[in-house]
Design a protein around this motif. Structure first.
Motif, short mmCIF file in Angstrom:
data_model
loop_
_atom_site.label_atom_id
_atom_site.label_comp_id
_atom_site.label_asym_id
_atom_site.label_seq_id
_atom_site.Cartn_x
_atom_site.Cartn_y
_atom_site.Cartn_z
N HIS A 108 -40.36 19.91 52.96
CA HIS A 108 -39.75 18.59 52.86
C HIS A 108 -38.23 18.73 52.71
CE1 HIS A 108 -39.57 14.31 52.08
NE2 HIS A 108 -38.95 14.54 50.94
N GLU A 109 -37.78 19.62 51.84
CA GLU A 109 -36.35 19.84 51.65
C GLU A 109 -35.70 20.34 52.94
OE1 GLU A 109 -32.70 19.85 49.59
OE2 GLU A 109 -34.62 18.87 49.15
N HIS A 110 -36.38 21.23 53.64
CA HIS A 110 -35.87 21.72 54.91
C HIS A 110 -35.70 20.55 55.89
CE1 HIS A 110 -36.26 23.52 58.97
NE2 HIS A 110 -35.44 24.41 58.44
N ALA A 111 -36.68 19.67 55.96
CA ALA A 111 -36.61 18.52 56.85
C ALA A 111 -35.47 17.58 56.45
CB ALA A 111 -37.94 17.77 56.85
N LEU A 112 -35.29 17.35 55.16
CA LEU A 112 -34.20 16.48 54.68
C LEU A 112 -32.84 17.05 55.07
CD1 LEU A 112 -35.43 15.55 51.09
CD2 LEU A 112 -35.29 14.03 53.09
N ARG A 113 -32.66 18.34 54.84
CA ARG A 113 -31.36 18.97 55.15
C ARG A 113 -31.12 19.02 56.66
NH1 ARG A 113 -30.20 23.65 50.65
NH2 ARG A 113 -30.86 22.41 48.86
N ARG A 114 -32.17 19.24 57.40
CA ARG A 114 -32.02 19.27 58.86
C ARG A 114 -31.62 17.90 59.38
NH1 ARG A 114 -36.58 21.58 62.97
NH2 ARG A 114 -35.24 21.54 64.79
N ALA A 115 -32.23 16.86 58.83
CA ALA A 115 -31.88 15.48 59.24
C ALA A 115 -30.43 15.16 58.84
CB ALA A 115 -32.84 14.49 58.59
N ALA A 116 -30.01 15.62 57.67
CA ALA A 116 -28.64 15.37 57.22
C ALA A 116 -27.64 16.06 58.13
CB ALA A 116 -28.47 15.84 55.79
#
Length: 75
Positions: free
Chosen positions: A63-71
């Motif tokens: 989830h954190e990886h997805a959040l940072r990738r989206a950012a």
């Protein structure tokens, strides 16, 4: 979306990961980045089985990886 964690749950899980695993979040995110390109839940499963993580910890990392990738995409 079934893979969304509440902000509080997500932060609590992330805070525990270094103590439980002996690795920093940045190390785990690098592992995910270098891992296979899979859909969210399959990536959680891969991380759990490949690195012997609890489901909640693996899910928080992905989830954190997805959040940072989206950012990064927004920049």
């Amino acid at each position: 979306m079934s893979h969304v964690l509440s902000e509080e749950t997500h932060r609590n899980l992330l805070a525990r990961i270094p103590h439980r695993t002996g690795r920093q979040i940045s190390d785990w995110l690098r592992t995910v980045e270098e891992g296979p390109a899979l859909p969210f839940e399959e990536k959680v499963s891969w991380l759990r089985h490949e690195h012997d993580l609890a489901y909640g910890h693996a899910k928080a990392i992905i989830h954190e990886h997805a959040l940072r990738r989206a950012a990064r995409r927004l920049l």
